[in-house]
Design a protein around this motif. Structure first.
Motif, mmCIF file in Angstrom:
data_model
loop_
_atom_site.group_PDB
_atom_site.id
_atom_site.type_symbol
_atom_site.label_atom_id
_atom_site.label_comp_id
_atom_site.label_asym_id
_atom_site.label_seq_id
_atom_site.Cartn_x
_atom_site.Cartn_y
_atom_site.Cartn_z
ATOM 1 N N LYS A 11 15.652 0.101 -1.244
ATOM 2 C CA LYS A 11 14.561 -0.459 -0.467
ATOM 3 C C LYS A 11 14.187 -1.946 -1.113
ATOM 4 O O LYS A 11 13.739 -2.872 -0.787
ATOM 5 N N ALA A 34 6.491 1.113 1.712
ATOM 6 C CA ALA A 34 5.854 2.028 1.490
ATOM 7 C C ALA A 34 6.008 3.035 2.408
ATOM 8 O O ALA A 34 6.462 2.716 3.332
ATOM 9 N N PHE A 35 5.626 4.374 1.840
ATOM 10 C CA PHE A 35 5.381 5.502 2.807
ATOM 11 C C PHE A 35 6.943 5.664 3.211
ATOM 12 O O PHE A 35 7.346 5.732 4.352
ATOM 13 N N GLY A 37 9.436 3.903 3.513
ATOM 14 C CA GLY A 37 10.049 2.823 4.118
ATOM 15 C C GLY A 37 9.435 2.797 5.776
ATOM 16 O O GLY A 37 9.488 1.792 6.399
ATOM 17 N N LYS A 211 1.400 -2.285 -6.627
ATOM 18 C CA LYS A 211 1.740 -2.109 -5.115
ATOM 19 C C LYS A 211 0.673 -1.540 -4.323
ATOM 20 O O LYS A 211 0.884 -1.547 -3.120
HETATM 21 N N1 ASP Z 1 8.923 3.279 -2.504
HETATM 22 C C1 ASP Z 1 8.368 4.047 -1.738
HETATM 23 C C2 ASP Z 1 8.773 3.445 -0.203
HETATM 24 O O1 ASP Z 1 9.298 2.762 0.079
HETATM 25 C C3 ASP Z 1 7.097 4.284 -1.428
HETATM 26 C C4 ASP Z 1 6.116 3.678 -2.311
HETATM 27 O O2 ASP Z 1 6.166 3.087 -3.275
HETATM 28 O O3 ASP Z 1 4.648 3.948 -1.906
HETATM 29 O O4 ASP Z 1 8.702 3.817 0.757
#
Ligand code: ASP
Ligand code: TMP
Length: 239
Positions: A11, A34-35, A37, A211
């Motif tokens: 990602k 996040a979550f 993708g 983040k």
């Molecule tokens: N790295 C994870 C994602 O892409 C989640 C996150 O960092 O919240 O979805």
């Protein structure tokens, strides 16, 4: 070192082969998710800042005796790393209640923990990285007992080193996620340590500098990453 074929795209990073099968090149993208993708975006120059921050922290940790995958910095977005077999367990260390721990335990974000908590998550986006314990790691052969105990020991030492390093720069290390890999039988720190993988709060204002600004639509995402880079590396991201 010549960049070969792409072997994996994650990602936030891309892994390329090199002409030496013991090494690969890790390329830092600007993509943010996040979550698992479900939420997608771009954080301008994030790849450059994260490479700089992560390289500075990995170099510090190596100097303090933590074996890592880092071999050398190749460019503003690329590092040469040892080609490890990633252990499919994300190791999270927490100093202050936040994020999923706050939800799971019904406690407010910001509460200090009496001692650092180490948690394991099975690295599988399709399952939403479920939380597991040491027995799951052994029963499903995700790692040997020796390997997971070594990863835990390294994670706690990394926490001691980084907590002080960030505090000296006016930042609270709330929690963070680590990944480990196997190289010639040895457990090495792999992946990255940066504002994507840590919760970092300004020690005075408690403002979020990580983040969570992207996850929670708090704005000033780029500014926060740049400020972490300034404090951690003493530069704006140039190598
Ligand atoms: N790295 C994870 C994602 O892409 C989640 C996150 O960092 O919240 O979805
Ligand atoms: P959590 O509170 O959402 O479980 O996150 C704990 C820490 O792990 C936090 O610093 C953010 C980091 N993290 C990742 O690096 N990748 C992930 O996919 C998730 C969910 C968290």
């Amino acid at each position: 070192m010549k960049r070969g074929n792409q072997v994996y795209e994650g990602k936030a990073k891309i892994i390329y082969a090199t002409d030496d099968d013991r090494h690969c090149i890790m390329y830092f993208k600007d993509d943010a998710t996040a979550f698992d993708g479900a939420k997608k975006g771009t954080i301008v120059e994030k790849g450059i800042l994260n490479n700089r921050i992560s390289t500075t922290l990995f170099t510090l940790l190596a100097e303090k005796g933590i074996p890592t995958h880092l071999v050398e910095v190749l460019s503003d977005r690329e590092v040469l790393v040892k080609k490890v077999d990633i252990i499919p367990v994300e190791v999270v260390v927490r100093n202050i209640v936040a994020g999923s721990l706050s939800k799971r335990m019904g406690r407010p974000e910001g509460e200090s923990l009496a001692f650092p908590i180490v948690e394991y998550y099975y690295k599988d986006d399709s399952l939403h990285d479920p939380m597991i314990n040491r027995d799951h790691v052994l029963a499903f052969s995700l790692a040997t007992g020796e390997q997971i105990d070594r990863a835990r020991e390294m994670a706690l030492k990394i926490n001691d080193i980084l907590r002080q390093y960030f505090l000296d720069r006016g930042i609270l290390l709330v929690d963070f996620k680590l990944e480990f890999g196997l190289f010639g039988g040895e457990v090495l720190l792999a992946d990255e340590i940066c504002p994507d993988t840590c919760r970092l709060w300004d020690a005075e204002s408690l403002e979020k500098m990580d983040k969570d600004r992207f996850r929670r639509d708090l704005g000033k995402v780029e500014e926060a990453y740049l400020e972490v880079c300034r404090r951690v590396c003493g530069t704006d991201g140039e190598l």
